[in-house]
Design a protein around this motif. Structure first.
Motif, short mmCIF file in Angstrom:
data_model
loop_
_atom_site.label_atom_id
_atom_site.label_comp_id
_atom_site.label_asym_id
_atom_site.label_seq_id
_atom_site.Cartn_x
_atom_site.Cartn_y
_atom_site.Cartn_z
N THR A 31 0.82 -1.22 0.00
CA THR A 31 0.00 0.00 0.00
C THR A 31 0.85 1.27 0.00
OG1 THR A 31 -0.13 0.14 2.41
CG2 THR A 31 -1.80 -1.20 1.29
N TYR A 32 2.17 1.12 0.06
CA TYR A 32 3.07 2.27 0.12
C TYR A 32 3.70 2.55 -1.23
CZ TYR A 32 2.97 2.44 5.21
OH TYR A 32 2.59 2.59 6.51
N ALA A 33 3.82 3.81 -1.55
CA ALA A 33 4.70 4.22 -2.63
C ALA A 33 6.13 4.16 -2.12
CB ALA A 33 4.36 5.64 -3.08
N MET A 34 7.06 3.88 -3.02
CA MET A 34 8.45 3.72 -2.62
C MET A 34 9.34 4.65 -3.44
SD MET A 34 8.24 1.47 -0.27
CE MET A 34 10.00 1.17 -0.04
N GLY A 35 10.48 4.96 -2.87
CA GLY A 35 11.40 5.83 -3.60
C GLY A 35 12.84 5.56 -3.23
N THR A 49 14.20 8.64 -7.68
CA THR A 49 13.08 8.04 -8.39
C THR A 49 12.03 7.57 -7.40
OG1 THR A 49 12.45 6.25 -9.90
CG2 THR A 49 14.25 5.79 -8.39
N THR A 50 10.78 7.50 -7.87
CA THR A 50 9.69 6.96 -7.07
C THR A 50 8.86 6.00 -7.92
OG1 THR A 50 8.38 8.93 -7.60
CG2 THR A 50 9.41 8.85 -5.42
N ILE A 51 8.13 5.14 -7.24
CA ILE A 51 7.24 4.18 -7.88
C ILE A 51 5.98 4.07 -7.04
CG2 ILE A 51 8.26 2.19 -6.68
CD1 ILE A 51 7.91 0.61 -9.33
N ASP A 52 4.85 3.97 -7.71
CA ASP A 52 3.60 3.91 -6.94
C ASP A 52 3.39 2.51 -6.39
OD1 ASP A 52 1.07 3.77 -9.62
OD2 ASP A 52 2.68 2.40 -9.07
N TRP A 53 2.29 2.33 -5.65
CA TRP A 53 2.08 1.08 -4.92
C TRP A 53 1.98 -0.13 -5.85
CZ3 TRP A 53 -2.14 -2.00 -5.78
CH2 TRP A 53 -3.20 -1.41 -6.53
N GLY A 55 3.35 -0.34 -8.94
CA GLY A 55 4.46 -0.44 -9.86
C GLY A 55 4.16 0.09 -11.24
N SER A 56 2.97 0.60 -11.45
CA SER A 56 2.57 1.06 -12.78
C SER A 56 3.15 2.42 -13.15
CB SER A 56 1.04 1.13 -12.87
OG SER A 56 0.47 -0.13 -12.67
N ASN A 57 3.45 3.21 -12.16
CA ASN A 57 3.94 4.57 -12.42
C ASN A 57 5.29 4.77 -11.75
OD1 ASN A 57 1.54 5.93 -13.79
ND2 ASN A 57 0.61 5.01 -11.97
N LYS A 65 17.43 9.57 -15.87
CA LYS A 65 16.49 9.02 -16.86
C LYS A 65 17.25 8.26 -17.95
CE LYS A 65 12.67 12.30 -16.46
NZ LYS A 65 11.95 13.42 -17.11
N GLY A 66 16.75 7.07 -18.26
CA GLY A 66 17.39 6.26 -19.29
C GLY A 66 18.54 5.42 -18.77
N ARG A 67 18.99 5.68 -17.55
CA ARG A 67 20.10 4.91 -16.96
C ARG A 67 19.65 4.08 -15.77
NH1 ARG A 67 24.30 7.40 -14.64
NH2 ARG A 67 23.13 9.23 -14.00
N PHE A 68 18.72 4.62 -14.97
CA PHE A 68 18.25 3.94 -13.77
C PHE A 68 16.83 3.44 -13.98
CE2 PHE A 68 20.95 6.35 -10.34
CZ PHE A 68 22.09 6.10 -11.08
N THR A 69 16.52 2.32 -13.34
CA THR A 69 15.17 1.77 -13.40
C THR A 69 14.76 1.29 -12.03
OG1 THR A 69 15.49 1.01 -15.69
CG2 THR A 69 13.65 0.07 -14.46
N ILE A 70 13.62 1.78 -11.56
CA ILE A 70 13.06 1.33 -10.29
C ILE A 70 12.00 0.28 -10.56
CG2 ILE A 70 11.29 3.15 -10.23
CD1 ILE A 70 11.66 3.22 -7.17
#
Length: 124
Positions: A31-35, A49-53, A55-57, A65-70
């Motif tokens: 239920t938590y967004a992560m960063g 970077t952040t990602i929603d609960w 993983g869709s956003n 950008k273009g180098r890191f992926t969460i």
């Protein structure tokens, strides 16, 4: 309450890759967004970077950008940061953080829980 433990930091040459992991405790992890945030020596902690609960956003700082992926795996209570094409300016302590609300470009003050960090050093 969410407890976070980062791992995967280390020394890498410029152009190399590292994968950071963040293990979260607690049944409400999904239920938590992560960063991920980072703090270089003598500088303030900054958003990476952040990602929603779900993983869709995801949202990234322009410099990564273009180098890191969460990514995240809610079944395993894990969050990851894949870092490619690393540069010396990426050298910092990297922190995993959780928040009850998803912020695209989160300020550190927006986050509710923090890990203790893992050091990434990129040599030139």
């Amino acid at each position: 309450q969410v407890q976070l433990v980062e791992s995967g930091g280390g020394l890498v040459q410029a152009g190399g890759s590292l994968r950071l992991s963040c293990a979260a405790s607690g049944r409400t992890f999904s239920t938590y967004a992560m960063g991920w945030f980072r703090q270089a020596s003598g500088k303030e902690r900054e958003f990476v970077t952040t990602i929603d609960w779900s993983g869709s956003n995801q949202y990234y700082q322009d410099s990564v950008k273009g180098r890191f992926t969460i990514s995240r795996d809610n079944a395993k209570n894990m969050v990851y940061l894949q870092m490619n094409s690393l540069k010396p300016e990426d050298t910092a302590v990297y922190y995993c953080a959780a928040s009850r609300t998803y912020y695209r470009g989160a300020d550190p003050r927006d986050m509710d829980y923090w890990g203790k960090g893992t050091l990434v050093t990129v040599s030139s």
